[in-house]
Design an enzyme around this catalytic site. Structure first.
Site, PDB file in Angstrom:
ATOM      1  N   HIS A  11      -8.620 -22.822  24.564  1.00 15.43           N
ATOM      2  CA  HIS A  11      -8.154 -23.692  23.468  1.00 15.43           C
ATOM      3  C   HIS A  11      -8.340 -25.184  23.769  1.00 15.43           C
ATOM      4  CE1 HIS A  11      -6.251 -19.976  22.180  1.00 15.43           C
ATOM      5  NE2 HIS A  11      -5.620 -19.909  23.328  1.00 15.43           N
TER       6      HIS A  11
ATOM      7  N   SER B 281     -13.830 -23.795  22.706  1.00 12.70           N
ATOM      8  CA  SER B 281     -12.485 -23.274  22.487  1.00 12.70           C
ATOM      9  C   SER B 281     -12.570 -21.749  22.447  1.00 12.70           C
ATOM     10  CB  SER B 281     -11.905 -23.809  21.184  1.00 12.70           C
ATOM     11  OG  SER B 281     -10.511 -23.574  21.167  1.00 12.70           O
TER      12      SER B 281
ATOM     13  N   SER C  58      -7.748 -23.138  17.128  1.00 12.74           N
ATOM     14  CA  SER C  58      -6.834 -23.758  18.092  1.00 12.74           C
ATOM     15  C   SER C  58      -7.226 -25.156  18.551  1.00 12.74           C
ATOM     16  CB  SER C  58      -6.699 -22.844  19.317  1.00 12.74           C
ATOM     17  OG  SER C  58      -7.954 -22.704  19.958  1.00 12.74           O
TER      18      SER C  58
ATOM     19  N   ASP D 226     -10.228 -17.771  28.890  1.00 12.11           N
ATOM     20  CA  ASP D 226      -8.922 -17.482  28.285  1.00 12.11           C
ATOM     21  C   ASP D 226      -9.142 -16.382  27.254  1.00 12.11           C
ATOM     22  OD1 ASP D 226      -6.510 -17.352  26.964  1.00 12.11           O
ATOM     23  OD2 ASP D 226      -6.322 -19.502  26.635  1.00 12.11           O
TER      24      ASP D 226
ATOM     25  N   GLU E  77      -7.014 -16.860  32.171  1.00 15.22           N
ATOM     26  CA  GLU E  77      -5.737 -17.456  31.778  1.00 15.22           C
ATOM     27  C   GLU E  77      -4.699 -16.467  31.250  1.00 15.22           C
ATOM     28  OE1 GLU E  77      -4.790 -20.594  31.917  1.00 15.22           O
ATOM     29  OE2 GLU E  77      -3.225 -20.836  30.404  1.00 15.22           O
TER      30      GLU E  77
ATOM     31  N   ASN F 188      -2.955 -15.456  34.989  1.00 14.74           N
ATOM     32  CA  ASN F 188      -1.809 -15.080  34.157  1.00 14.74           C
ATOM     33  C   ASN F 188      -0.648 -14.569  34.995  1.00 14.74           C
ATOM     34  OD1 ASN F 188      -0.636 -14.450  31.408  1.00 14.74           O
ATOM     35  ND2 ASN F 188      -0.566 -12.420  32.350  1.00 14.74           N
TER      36      ASN F 188
ATOM     37  N   LYS G 220       2.870 -18.905  35.848  1.00 14.26           N
ATOM     38  CA  LYS G 220       2.155 -18.863  34.581  1.00 14.26           C
ATOM     39  C   LYS G 220       2.915 -17.941  33.612  1.00 14.26           C
ATOM     40  CE  LYS G 220      -0.934 -18.212  31.280  1.00 14.26           C
ATOM     41  NZ  LYS G 220      -0.643 -17.341  30.126  1.00 14.26           N
TER      42      LYS G 220
ATOM     43  N   ASP H   4       4.759 -20.119  30.870  1.00 16.68           N
ATOM     44  CA  ASP H   4       3.945 -20.394  29.674  1.00 16.68           C
ATOM     45  C   ASP H   4       4.206 -19.323  28.613  1.00 16.68           C
ATOM     46  OD1 ASP H   4       1.585 -19.684  28.092  1.00 16.68           O
ATOM     47  OD2 ASP H   4       0.315 -20.889  29.378  1.00 16.68           O
ATOM     48  N   ASN H   5       4.026 -18.053  28.981  1.00 19.83           N
ATOM     49  CA  ASN H   5       4.163 -16.979  28.006  1.00 19.83           C
ATOM     50  C   ASN H   5       5.579 -16.948  27.430  1.00 19.83           C
ATOM     51  OD1 ASN H   5       1.920 -16.622  29.692  1.00 19.83           O
ATOM     52  ND2 ASN H   5       1.861 -14.415  29.387  1.00 19.83           N
TER      53      ASN H   5
ATOM     54  N   CYS I  30       6.194 -20.089  24.495  1.00 25.59           N
ATOM     55  CA  CYS I  30       6.346 -19.495  23.152  1.00 25.59           C
ATOM     56  C   CYS I  30       7.716 -19.808  22.576  1.00 25.59           C
ATOM     57  CB  CYS I  30       6.120 -17.984  23.202  1.00 25.59           C
ATOM     58  SG  CYS I  30       4.396 -17.567  23.552  1.00 25.59           S
TER      59      CYS I  30
ATOM     60  N   HIS J 285      -3.003 -12.705  21.690  1.00 25.69           N
ATOM     61  CA  HIS J 285      -4.288 -13.400  21.841  1.00 25.69           C
ATOM     62  C   HIS J 285      -5.279 -13.136  20.708  1.00 25.69           C
ATOM     63  CE1 HIS J 285      -7.170 -15.787  24.035  1.00 25.69           C
ATOM     64  NE2 HIS J 285      -8.084 -14.892  23.699  1.00 25.69           N
TER      65      HIS J 285
ATOM     66  N   HIS K 127       1.637 -24.788  23.219  1.00 25.86           N
ATOM     67  CA  HIS K 127       2.773 -25.081  24.089  1.00 25.86           C
ATOM     68  C   HIS K 127       2.796 -26.556  24.488  1.00 25.86           C
ATOM     69  CE1 HIS K 127       2.968 -20.851  24.246  1.00 25.86           C
ATOM     70  NE2 HIS K 127       2.538 -20.616  25.466  1.00 25.86           N
TER      71      HIS K 127
ATOM     72  N   SER L  57       0.606 -23.733  34.220  1.00 31.86           N
ATOM     73  CA  SER L  57      -0.509 -22.800  34.037  1.00 31.86           C
ATOM     74  C   SER L  57      -1.806 -23.392  34.589  1.00 31.86           C
ATOM     75  CB  SER L  57      -0.722 -22.519  32.540  1.00 31.86           C
ATOM     76  OG  SER L  57       0.447 -22.019  31.976  1.00 31.86           O
TER      77      SER L  57
ATOM     78  N   GLN M 110      -4.780 -22.644  37.363  1.00 32.26           N
ATOM     79  CA  GLN M 110      -6.223 -22.570  37.041  1.00 32.26           C
ATOM     80  C   GLN M 110      -7.033 -23.421  38.018  1.00 32.26           C
ATOM     81  OE1 GLN M 110      -8.238 -20.916  35.291  1.00 32.26           O
ATOM     82  NE2 GLN M 110      -7.220 -20.118  33.476  1.00 32.26           N
TER      83      GLN M 110
HETATM   84  P1  NAI Z   1       3.160  -8.177  27.968  1.00 32.75           P
HETATM   85  O1  NAI Z   1       2.356  -7.044  28.409  1.00 32.75           O
HETATM   86  O2  NAI Z   1       4.162  -8.807  28.898  1.00 32.75           O
HETATM   87  O3  NAI Z   1       3.972  -7.818  26.635  1.00 32.75           O
HETATM   88  C1  NAI Z   1       3.465  -7.076  25.575  1.00 32.75           C
HETATM   89  C2  NAI Z   1       4.572  -6.097  25.158  1.00 32.75           C
HETATM   90  O4  NAI Z   1       4.187  -5.435  23.948  1.00 32.75           O
HETATM   91  C3  NAI Z   1       4.832  -5.014  26.201  1.00 32.75           C
HETATM   92  O5  NAI Z   1       6.174  -5.017  26.596  1.00 32.75           O
HETATM   93  C4  NAI Z   1       4.433  -3.729  25.488  1.00 32.75           C
HETATM   94  O6  NAI Z   1       5.233  -2.626  25.870  1.00 32.75           O
HETATM   95  C5  NAI Z   1       4.644  -4.108  24.029  1.00 32.75           C
HETATM   96  N1  NAI Z   1       3.882  -3.270  23.093  1.00 32.75           N
HETATM   97  C6  NAI Z   1       2.627  -2.746  23.229  1.00 32.75           C
HETATM   98  N2  NAI Z   1       2.306  -1.995  22.158  1.00 32.75           N
HETATM   99  C7  NAI Z   1       3.366  -2.065  21.314  1.00 32.75           C
HETATM  100  C8  NAI Z   1       3.632  -1.508  20.031  1.00 32.75           C
HETATM  101  N3  NAI Z   1       2.752  -0.705  19.433  1.00 32.75           N
HETATM  102  N4  NAI Z   1       4.816  -1.810  19.440  1.00 32.75           N
HETATM  103  C9  NAI Z   1       5.740  -2.589  20.057  1.00 32.75           C
HETATM  104  N5  NAI Z   1       5.547  -3.147  21.291  1.00 32.75           N
HETATM  105  C10 NAI Z   1       4.367  -2.893  21.890  1.00 32.75           C
HETATM  106  O7  NAI Z   1       2.133  -9.294  27.474  1.00 32.75           O
HETATM  107  P2  NAI Z   1       2.448 -10.843  27.210  1.00 32.75           P
HETATM  108  O8  NAI Z   1       2.184 -11.608  28.440  1.00 32.75           O
HETATM  109  O9  NAI Z   1       3.749 -10.939  26.541  1.00 32.75           O
HETATM  110  O10 NAI Z   1       1.249 -11.219  26.205  1.00 32.75           O
HETATM  111  C11 NAI Z   1       1.196 -10.688  24.890  1.00 32.75           C
HETATM  112  C12 NAI Z   1       0.000 -11.272  24.160  1.00 32.75           C
HETATM  113  O11 NAI Z   1       0.182 -12.689  23.985  1.00 32.75           O
HETATM  114  C13 NAI Z   1      -1.327 -11.140  24.900  1.00 32.75           C
HETATM  115  O12 NAI Z   1      -2.356 -10.951  23.956  1.00 32.75           O
HETATM  116  C14 NAI Z   1      -1.494 -12.483  25.567  1.00 32.75           C
HETATM  117  O13 NAI Z   1      -2.822 -12.726  25.911  1.00 32.75           O
HETATM  118  C15 NAI Z   1      -0.957 -13.397  24.511  1.00 32.75           C
HETATM  119  N6  NAI Z   1      -0.460 -14.719  24.902  1.00 32.75           N
HETATM  120  C16 NAI Z   1      -0.391 -15.659  23.910  1.00 32.75           C
HETATM  121  C17 NAI Z   1       0.083 -16.915  24.164  1.00 32.75           C
HETATM  122  C18 NAI Z   1       0.140 -17.934  23.091  1.00 32.75           C
HETATM  123  O14 NAI Z   1       0.369 -19.102  23.371  1.00 32.75           O
HETATM  124  N7  NAI Z   1      -0.071 -17.586  21.850  1.00 32.75           N
HETATM  125  C19 NAI Z   1       0.562 -17.302  25.509  1.00 32.75           C
HETATM  126  C20 NAI Z   1       0.488 -16.220  26.474  1.00 32.75           C
HETATM  127  C21 NAI Z   1      -0.002 -14.985  26.169  1.00 32.75           C
END
Ligand code: NAI
Length: 462
Positions: free
Chosen positions: A53, A76, A81, A128, A188, A213, A218, A222-223, A227, A333, A383, A391, A395
């Site tokens: 991003h 990006s 983003s 990322d 990332e 990650n 991180k 960050d996550n 958020c 993501h 963020h 984070s 990196q």
């Molecule tokens: P995580 O693996 O810690 O959490 C995902 C959760 O979703 C897990 O607990 C899992 O059991 C649950 N899950 C999976 N399938 C499901 C379903 N069908 N119904 C309900 N729950 C379900 O992953 P994390 O770190 O929380 O990341 C989640 C996403 O967010 C990833 O795609 C990551 O890349 C992205 N992300 C986005 C950010 C942003 O700024 N927008 C920042 C960091 C990560």
């Protein structure tokens, strides 16, 4: 010669530079890296392709990599983003940037390709979500005669395939040469890390990768805390809706889900959570959230947010049952958490950039944020700098490790050592006035650590 960048408006560079200067004051980890490593230039010779991003915070990361000696080109990793003033400021500083907020999918993959076009070829990737890595590896397999996207499953897959075929026609053998020149990749995010472990399992990862990650500093910051601040920011900027009193459903209670639920709760929403993992479901319940299925909550909730990194979470049949003017968004993501493609034959009314109102067959309307792409970066500015500093310090350390010691690693996925994780945290304490207690030698011995740390065993989960 044409300028070696594509940004919305280079005249935004002045504004971008002012915000970069402010961000630097909130990114102590990155500034400490410049101080510690600036003189020794550990990234000299590194030609880093960045696919992340293109925000103000990323600008501070890019300028840190450059200060450490790297050559950098940047795209990006999401079509919505980019912060155009950040891209302009970085382009004006001489770093080739290819990123415009609202770029098309075709432009997106073309810009990624352009970010690989160093005269002498790229030799490092900072990724990322894994798109830069995927581009090179898919391209190399296609050059070897394997049709990796034989039948595209989505509009984006068709675009990727077309872009790969275009590069293959323009520069035969380019993907294979690039793959062989890459010394390593630092990744990332959770979704990109999943892809890397999957590639490694299938024997398709030809270089070492550092999973940034899963540094504690991180994903647990960050996550989660990122958020916590940026989710509600995105919903508010998109809709100006009153959050207090509304019923919100957060799908997934991992790190991003925990931060997202806290964000909505902090704004006064009544939050429900869905989960598939009994541990995370129990955590959600004991944090005070009602744990439900989407089917049970879909008709009564006002706001729906996906955070799972998984596909098909909010499906067309769910959206058809939602109440009028329900808000639907994703902070994971990729955009496949919500079945947006299945809404294409519905009536869309664009409200403003990244906000659409879509009419269901019942006549009820939903408000869809960022067309299902991550809304904290699409509808707001992602963020805050402080958490991104943690984070991006990881990196930076990962890039130094791979560039200077890459030969010591077999292809595979690695995590930075705990001592560096603790160092990243330590670099962020002074800024917020945290005073650490020091262990006495007797205390350290009693709990089996040294006075300087690391303070926890590898299996500790924080
Ligand atoms: P995580 O693996 O810690 O959490 C995902 C959760 O979703 C897990 O607990 C899992 O059991 C649950 N899950 C999976 N399938 C499901 C379903 N069908 N119904 C309900 N729950 C379900 O992953 P994390 O770190 O929380 O990341 C989640 C996403 O967010 C990833 O795609 C990551 O890349 C992205 N992300 C986005 C950010 C942003 O700024 N927008 C920042 C960091 C990560």
């Amino acid at each position: 010669m044409a300028a070696d960048y594509i940004v919305k408006d280079i005249a935004l560079a002045g504004f971008g530079r002012k915000e970069l200067t402010i961000a630097e004051t909130e990114m102590p980890g990155l500034m400490a890296c410049r101080e510690e490593f600036g003189a020794s230039q550990p990234l000299k010779g590194a030609r880093i392709v960045g696919s992340l991003h293109m925000t103000i915070q990323t600008g501070v990361l890019i300028e840190t990599l450059v200060a450490l000696g790297a050559d950098v080109r940047w795209a990006s990793c999401n079509i919505f983003s980019t912060q155009d003033h950040a891209a302009a400021a970085i382009a004006e500083s001489g770093v080739p940037v290819f990123a415009i907020k609202g770029q098309s999918l075709e432009e997106h993959w073309d810009y990624l390709d352009r970010s690989f076009q160093f005269g002498e070829g790229a030799n490092m990737i900072l990724d990322d979500g894994g798109d830069a890595t995927l581009y090179v590896l898919f391209g190399a397999r296609m050059e070897a005669g394997e049709d990796v996207i034989a039948v595209p499953q989505s509009e984006e897959e068709a675009v990727i395939k077309a872009q790969i075929l275009k590069r293959m026609a323009q520069s035969p053998g380019w993907f294979t040469r690039t793959r062989d020149a890459i010394k390593g990749v630092s990744e990332e995010t959770t979704t990109g890390v999943h892809r890397l472990y999957d590639l490694h399992k299938k024997g398709q990862l030809p270089f070492p990768a550092i999973n940034v990650n899963d540094s504690v500093t991180k994903s647990k910051f960050d996550n989660k805390y990122g958020c916590k601040e940026s989710l509600v920011d995105g919903i508010r900027r998109a809709t100006d809706t009153m959050m207090a009193g509304k019923v919100a459903v957060v799908c997934g209670y991992g790190d991003v889900g925990k931060g997202s639920a806290a964000s909505l709760q902090g704004a006064g929403a009544r939050v429900k959570v869905t989960e598939v993992d009994p541990i995370c479901a129990l955590q959600a319940a004991m944090d005070g959230f009602e744990v439900v299925t989407l089917e049970d909550a879909v008709e009564t909730a006002d706001i729906f947010i996906t955070t799972t990194g998984n596909r098909d979470i909010i499906r067309i049949e769910h959206m058809h049952r939602m109440k009028d003017m329900a808000i639907v968004g994703n902070i994971g993501h990729f955009d496949n958490e919500i079945q947006v493609a299945n809404l294409k034959n519905h009536k869309w009314t664009n409200i403003k950039d990244q906000v659409d109102m879509i009419e269901m067959p019942s006549g009820a309307r939903i408000i869809l944020l960022s067309q299902g792409r991550l809304l904290n970066l699409g509808n707001a500015t992602g963020h805050p700098s402080f958490v991104m500093s943690a984070s991006f310090t990881n990196q930076t350390l990962a890039q130094i490790e791979l560039w200077t010691k890459g030969e010591e690693y077999q292809p595979g996925v690695y995590i930075l050592p705990k001592a560096l994780d603790e160092k990243v945290a330590r670099l962020h304490l002074k800024k917020i006035g945290v005073k650490l207690t020091e262990l006495s030698p007797a205390q350290a011995e009693y709990i089996g650590v040294t006075v300087e740390g690391p303070f926890k065993p590898e299996h500790y989960r924080y």
